[in-house]
Design a protein around this motif. Sequence first.
Motif, PDB file in Angstrom:
ATOM      1  N   GLY A   1      -5.990   1.313  -0.277  1.00  0.00           N
ATOM      2  CA  GLY A   1      -6.396   1.281   1.122  1.00  0.00           C
ATOM      3  C   GLY A   1      -5.406   0.519   1.982  1.00  0.00           C
ATOM      4  N   ILE A   2      -4.894  -0.597   1.460  1.00  0.00           N
ATOM      5  CA  ILE A   2      -3.894  -1.369   2.201  1.00  0.00           C
ATOM      6  C   ILE A   2      -2.634  -0.538   2.423  1.00  0.00           C
ATOM      7  CG2 ILE A   2      -2.379  -3.388   2.081  1.00  0.00           C
ATOM      8  CD1 ILE A   2      -4.641  -4.796   0.529  1.00  0.00           C
ATOM      9  N   PHE A   3      -2.189   0.148   1.370  1.00  0.00           N
ATOM     10  CA  PHE A   3      -0.989   0.986   1.489  1.00  0.00           C
ATOM     11  C   PHE A   3      -1.194   2.108   2.496  1.00  0.00           C
ATOM     12  CE2 PHE A   3       1.144   4.886  -0.069  1.00  0.00           C
ATOM     13  CZ  PHE A   3       2.452   4.527   0.213  1.00  0.00           C
ATOM     14  N   LEU A   4      -2.328   2.796   2.402  1.00  0.00           N
ATOM     15  CA  LEU A   4      -2.580   3.926   3.295  1.00  0.00           C
ATOM     16  C   LEU A   4      -2.644   3.482   4.745  1.00  0.00           C
ATOM     17  CD1 LEU A   4      -3.328   6.972   3.502  1.00  0.00           C
ATOM     18  CD2 LEU A   4      -5.723   6.284   3.351  1.00  0.00           C
ATOM     19  N   LEU A   5      -3.357   2.397   5.030  1.00  0.00           N
ATOM     20  CA  LEU A   5      -3.492   1.926   6.412  1.00  0.00           C
ATOM     21  C   LEU A   5      -2.185   1.329   6.936  1.00  0.00           C
ATOM     22  CD1 LEU A   5      -7.051   0.332   6.249  1.00  0.00           C
ATOM     23  CD2 LEU A   5      -6.404   2.501   7.297  1.00  0.00           C
ATOM     24  N   ARG A   6      -1.436   0.677   6.063  1.00  0.00           N
ATOM     25  CA  ARG A   6      -0.135   0.150   6.494  1.00  0.00           C
ATOM     26  C   ARG A   6       0.771   1.291   6.938  1.00  0.00           C
ATOM     27  NH1 ARG A   6       4.880   0.072   4.132  1.00  0.00           N
ATOM     28  NH2 ARG A   6       6.293  -1.631   4.781  1.00  0.00           N
ATOM     29  N   GLN A   7       0.805   2.366   6.160  1.00  0.00           N
ATOM     30  CA  GLN A   7       1.636   3.507   6.545  1.00  0.00           C
ATOM     31  C   GLN A   7       1.174   4.096   7.873  1.00  0.00           C
ATOM     32  OE1 GLN A   7       3.909   2.509   4.185  1.00  0.00           O
ATOM     33  NE2 GLN A   7       4.509   4.653   4.454  1.00  0.00           N
ATOM     34  N   MET A   8      -0.139   4.125   8.087  1.00  0.00           N
ATOM     35  CA  MET A   8      -0.665   4.648   9.342  1.00  0.00           C
ATOM     36  C   MET A   8      -0.302   3.735  10.509  1.00  0.00           C
ATOM     37  SD  MET A   8      -2.360   7.073  10.771  1.00  0.00           S
ATOM     38  CE  MET A   8      -3.127   7.379  12.358  1.00  0.00           C
ATOM     39  N   PHE A   9      -0.439   2.424  10.319  1.00  0.00           N
ATOM     40  CA  PHE A   9      -0.138   1.475  11.395  1.00  0.00           C
ATOM     41  C   PHE A   9       1.337   1.515  11.769  1.00  0.00           C
ATOM     42  CE2 PHE A   9      -3.912  -1.471  10.135  1.00  0.00           C
ATOM     43  CZ  PHE A   9      -4.781  -0.593  10.739  1.00  0.00           C
ATOM     44  N   LYS A  10       2.216   1.757  10.789  1.00  0.00           N
ATOM     45  CA  LYS A  10       3.650   1.782  11.079  1.00  0.00           C
ATOM     46  C   LYS A  10       4.062   3.018  11.870  1.00  0.00           C
ATOM     47  CE  LYS A  10       6.717   0.276   8.161  1.00  0.00           C
ATOM     48  NZ  LYS A  10       7.137  -0.972   8.820  1.00  0.00           N
ATOM     49  N   THR A  11       3.198   4.048  11.879  1.00  0.00           N
ATOM     50  CA  THR A  11       3.512   5.226  12.691  1.00  0.00           C
ATOM     51  C   THR A  11       3.174   5.009  14.163  1.00  0.00           C
ATOM     52  OG1 THR A  11       1.328   6.235  12.314  1.00  0.00           O
ATOM     53  CG2 THR A  11       3.068   6.730  10.720  1.00  0.00           C
ATOM     54  N   LEU A  12       2.404   3.972  14.489  1.00  0.00           N
ATOM     55  CA  LEU A  12       2.045   3.698  15.878  1.00  0.00           C
ATOM     56  C   LEU A  12       3.198   2.970  16.564  1.00  0.00           C
ATOM     57  CD1 LEU A  12      -1.657   2.521  15.367  1.00  0.00           C
ATOM     58  CD2 LEU A  12      -0.811   4.805  15.913  1.00  0.00           C
ATOM     59  N   PRO A  13       3.528   3.320  17.803  1.00  0.00           N
ATOM     60  CA  PRO A  13       4.684   2.703  18.487  1.00  0.00           C
ATOM     61  C   PRO A  13       4.458   1.219  18.746  1.00  0.00           C
ATOM     62  CG  PRO A  13       3.424   4.105  19.979  1.00  0.00           C
ATOM     63  CD  PRO A  13       2.872   4.343  18.620  1.00  0.00           C
ATOM     64  N   PRO A  14       5.455   0.380  18.486  1.00  0.00           N
ATOM     65  CA  PRO A  14       5.332  -1.069  18.756  1.00  0.00           C
ATOM     66  C   PRO A  14       5.110  -1.389  20.225  1.00  0.00           C
ATOM     67  CG  PRO A  14       7.222  -0.594  17.335  1.00  0.00           C
ATOM     68  CD  PRO A  14       6.729   0.716  17.864  1.00  0.00           C
ATOM     69  N   GLU A  15       5.431  -0.436  21.089  1.00  0.00           N
ATOM     70  CA  GLU A  15       5.222  -0.676  22.521  1.00  0.00           C
ATOM     71  C   GLU A  15       3.759  -0.916  22.856  1.00  0.00           C
ATOM     72  OE1 GLU A  15       9.042   1.131  21.843  1.00  0.00           O
ATOM     73  OE2 GLU A  15       7.020   1.744  21.252  1.00  0.00           O
ATOM     74  N   LEU A  16       2.861  -0.389  22.023  1.00  0.00           N
ATOM     75  CA  LEU A  16       1.439  -0.648  22.248  1.00  0.00           C
ATOM     76  C   LEU A  16       1.133  -2.139  22.138  1.00  0.00           C
ATOM     77  CD1 LEU A  16      -0.207   2.308  20.247  1.00  0.00           C
ATOM     78  CD2 LEU A  16      -0.084   2.053  22.729  1.00  0.00           C
ATOM     79  N   ASP A  17       1.745  -2.796  21.170  1.00  0.00           N
ATOM     80  CA  ASP A  17       1.545  -4.239  21.006  1.00  0.00           C
ATOM     81  C   ASP A  17       2.062  -4.996  22.232  1.00  0.00           C
ATOM     82  OD1 ASP A  17       1.647  -2.848  18.468  1.00  0.00           O
ATOM     83  OD2 ASP A  17       1.485  -4.809  17.529  1.00  0.00           O
ATOM     84  N   GLU A  18       3.267  -4.619  22.701  1.00  0.00           N
ATOM     85  CA  GLU A  18       3.852  -5.313  23.840  1.00  0.00           C
ATOM     86  C   GLU A  18       3.001  -5.133  25.090  1.00  0.00           C
ATOM     87  OE1 GLU A  18       7.753  -3.750  24.183  1.00  0.00           O
ATOM     88  OE2 GLU A  18       8.374  -4.377  22.165  1.00  0.00           O
ATOM     89  N   ALA A  19       2.515  -3.901  25.312  1.00  0.00           N
ATOM     90  CA  ALA A  19       1.671  -3.665  26.486  1.00  0.00           C
ATOM     91  C   ALA A  19       0.367  -4.446  26.380  1.00  0.00           C
ATOM     92  CB  ALA A  19       1.390  -2.168  26.618  1.00  0.00           C
ATOM     93  N   ALA A  20      -0.194  -4.529  25.186  1.00  0.00           N
ATOM     94  CA  ALA A  20      -1.446  -5.265  25.008  1.00  0.00           C
ATOM     95  C   ALA A  20      -1.242  -6.758  25.213  1.00  0.00           C
ATOM     96  CB  ALA A  20      -2.009  -4.993  23.610  1.00  0.00           C
ATOM     97  N   ARG A  21      -0.114  -7.298  24.771  1.00  0.00           N
ATOM     98  CA  ARG A  21       0.156  -8.725  24.968  1.00  0.00           C
ATOM     99  C   ARG A  21       0.324  -9.044  26.450  1.00  0.00           C
ATOM    100  NH1 ARG A  21       3.676  -7.997  20.399  1.00  0.00           N
ATOM    101  NH2 ARG A  21       2.696  -8.820  18.496  1.00  0.00           N
TER     102      ARG A  21
END
Length: 270
Positions: free
Chosen positions: A146-166
Amino acid sequence: MRLRKWNIGHGLFLALSAVWFAPFIWMAATAFRPKREALSPSWTFNLTWDNFAAVWSAAPFAQYLVNTLLIVVGIFAVQMITATMAAFAFARVEFAGKNILFLLFLAQIMIPADVLIFPNYSILNEMSLLDTKLGIMIPYFASAFGIFLLRQMFKTLPPELDEAARVEGYSRWRILWKIYFPLARPAYIAFGLVSVSYHWNNFLWPLIVTNSVENRPLTVGLAIFAQSFETGAQWTEVSAATLIVVAPLLIAFVFFQRQFMNGFIHSGIK
């Protein structure tokens, strides 16, 4: 030539599928046949529900079903929390030794769960958790897959989402549950089906841990029912009981098969 190769491969695939599916077809057909026709080579449309009624009254399958639902839902609920936090840390948080630690988590996928039966049993014995539903669940509260599967999914999301949220004042905790968690829905469905199907069919560990009807899951209850003196040679009842056990999983897969495939596709697993 290409069409011919495709037809040969397609035909081989269908033949192997038919061989794999044949036992299930036989089991499902036998579950609806009268006792006197259970092993008859000829087929009739004289179908009956009596086998299911007999099975349901002969063993506490209702209790087994409730136990199984509590176990698989409880395990997946905890796995979803632990795997989500660990996957987010491996995907978006920088810390010393992250890659080495992630490789150690991946190594757990290659270790069969049966190898850990004795140490897990000893620990549960010391904690007085034998013959409890919690005792069945505890060894599976963390999932390397589960950790591997979700990590791979999270890495496909653009890091810009984190910056905009911060910029909006979101903390990491809020970013995880407000942004990453909803966007990873396909991966959660895929992981949920894998987790639920595995623990729904898990037999050896619950057999070792449980001794009472109040805590036995369906797989252990089915084995005890099939081996009992009264029903050991009654194929119609055994087939009906088996169909009761596997039917919920088949129904769930039929409804979620598209999301199941999309979960692996979006997470980057081929």
